[in-house]
Design a protein around this motif. Structure first.
Motif, mmCIF file in Angstrom:
data_model
loop_
_atom_site.group_PDB
_atom_site.id
_atom_site.type_symbol
_atom_site.label_atom_id
_atom_site.label_comp_id
_atom_site.label_asym_id
_atom_site.label_seq_id
_atom_site.Cartn_x
_atom_site.Cartn_y
_atom_site.Cartn_z
ATOM 1 N N ALA A 146 8.599 1.525 12.814
ATOM 2 C CA ALA A 146 9.832 1.267 12.151
ATOM 3 C C ALA A 146 9.769 0.421 10.701
ATOM 4 N N ASP A 147 8.969 -0.618 10.748
ATOM 5 C CA ASP A 147 8.406 -1.275 9.453
ATOM 6 C C ASP A 147 7.782 -0.412 8.515
ATOM 7 N N PHE A 148 7.103 0.675 8.866
ATOM 8 C CA PHE A 148 6.332 1.521 7.943
ATOM 9 C C PHE A 148 7.437 2.589 7.417
ATOM 10 N N ARG A 149 8.464 2.874 8.188
ATOM 11 C CA ARG A 149 9.784 3.828 7.636
ATOM 12 C C ARG A 149 10.442 3.039 6.705
ATOM 13 N N ARG A 150 10.824 1.549 6.902
ATOM 14 C CA ARG A 150 11.673 0.911 6.086
ATOM 15 C C ARG A 150 10.666 0.548 4.806
ATOM 16 N N SER A 151 9.473 0.582 4.837
ATOM 17 C CA SER A 151 8.647 0.301 3.558
ATOM 18 C C SER A 151 8.527 1.699 2.696
ATOM 19 N N GLY A 152 9.175 2.715 3.187
ATOM 20 C CA GLY A 152 9.191 3.875 2.408
ATOM 21 C C GLY A 152 8.196 4.999 2.808
ATOM 22 N N GLY A 153 7.479 4.622 4.054
ATOM 23 C CA GLY A 153 6.372 5.654 4.663
ATOM 24 C C GLY A 153 7.248 6.842 5.188
ATOM 25 N N VAL A 166 0.854 -1.257 0.172
ATOM 26 C CA VAL A 166 -0.092 -0.143 -0.023
ATOM 27 C C VAL A 166 0.826 1.334 0.136
ATOM 28 N N VAL A 167 1.977 0.963 0.811
ATOM 29 C CA VAL A 167 2.847 2.388 0.812
ATOM 30 C C VAL A 167 3.455 2.612 -0.700
ATOM 31 N N ILE A 209 2.426 11.290 -0.648
ATOM 32 C CA ILE A 209 3.185 11.022 0.663
ATOM 33 C C ILE A 209 2.307 10.073 1.518
ATOM 34 N N ALA A 210 2.993 8.905 1.899
ATOM 35 C CA ALA A 210 2.464 8.050 2.890
ATOM 36 C C ALA A 210 2.478 8.122 4.241
#
Length: 288
Positions: free
Chosen positions: A213-220, A182-183, A192-193
């Motif tokens: 942290a996972d969201f940030r690593r996914s590109g969030g 989704v990101v 922008i996610a």
């Protein structure tokens, strides 16, 4: 419940219209936002951009700037999570195709809800819920309204308590895509996610840190720091998460219907100092 970081600029980047589960049509929602002093508004209906054109037209006549928005459902470690997309190109082919798949998921879920509530013997339940939803995909609030209209329960709160709330027959989990997918949809459309209302998922502090942290690593890129109805403690905790993961800070009322002062358009707690606002990174940045 303060808003302005600036008396001339009032920014609300999370709200809902009848295009998803809100009570007001897009035009009326925008008019209410203008009346409440909102200068910049993102309409973030669930998994659809169907209300954006009407909202944009209404905003242009009221001197209010509308930012493209959406709230997309996804899954992270078996939890349903919501990601707000902001300032994207709604016509990007990959994004359009992704929303079509998301819409199919919602219809599948609606049919399952109707099947599970079949024992209530409400004739044409799915069709009636669809009508309440204005012809779009019905969600649990629309089914709840039908149960009220049909005399099954006196109020929608009772419908959730008995039939639609967590763990009840109508609590159907949809087949949502994974968080990173989704990101990517949002990023590929130039948007922008933003991780929506992080404290509403009822995760422990440790698990929420893992999610962020996972969201940030996914590109969030962003996180909703200031959301109507949250405590000052939650505000501070999420602000610290934003700093820790170097995420831009967003804010929004999550408005759904009038008459609820805890989630009124534009009524948002002041953002803590030392955060980078997401609106500084729009294609047409907002200086506030």
């Amino acid at each position: 419940m303060t808003i302005p970081q600036d008396s001339r600029v009032c920014i609300d980047l999370h709200c809902h219209s009848t295009a998803s589960d809100g009570a007001l049509p897009p035009e009326a929602l925008v008019a209410r936002a203008a009346d409440m002093g909102v200068s910049h508004l993102a309409l973030t209906d669930h998994d659809t951009v169907a209300g954006l054109n009407a909202a944009r037209e209404a905003a242009s006549g009221l001197g209010l700037r509308l930012i493209n928005g959406i709230e997309l459902s996804c899954v992270w470690r078996s939890h349903t999570i919501h990601i707000v997309g902001l300032d994207f190109d709604e016509s990007a082919p990959g994004f359009v195709a992704a929303l079509k798949r998301q819409n199919d998921n919602r219809w599948q879920r609606a049919r399952l809800i109707a099947d599970r509530l079949g024992r209530l013997q409400v004739e044409d339940l799915l069709a009636k819920a669809t009508q309440v939803a204005g012809g779009d995909v019905p969600g649990r609030p629309h089914f709840a309204q039908v149960l009220v209209d049909e005399g099954v329960v006196p109020k929608t709160m009772h419908a959730f308590k008995r039939f639609l709330g967590t763990g009840k027959p109508g609590d159907v989990k949809a087949c949502w895509p994974e968080l990173d997918e989704v990101v990517e949809w949002i990023l590929s459309a130039g948007g922008i996610a933003v991780l929506a209302h992080p404290r509403k998922y009822r995760l422990t502090a440790t698990r929420l840190r893992s999610l962020v942290a996972d969201f940030r690593r996914s590109g969030g890129q962003g996180i909703e720091v200031s959301v109507s109805g949250q405590s000052s403690g939650d505000l501070g905790f999420v602000a610290e998460l934003a700093r820790r993961e170097q995420l831009w800070a967003s804010q929004g009322s999550d408005f759904h219907f009038p008459g609820a002062p805890w989630c009124e358009l534009g009524r948002i707690m002041k953002m803590p100092d030392g955060l980078e606002p997401v609106w500084h990174h729009f294609r047409q940045p907002v200086e506030a």
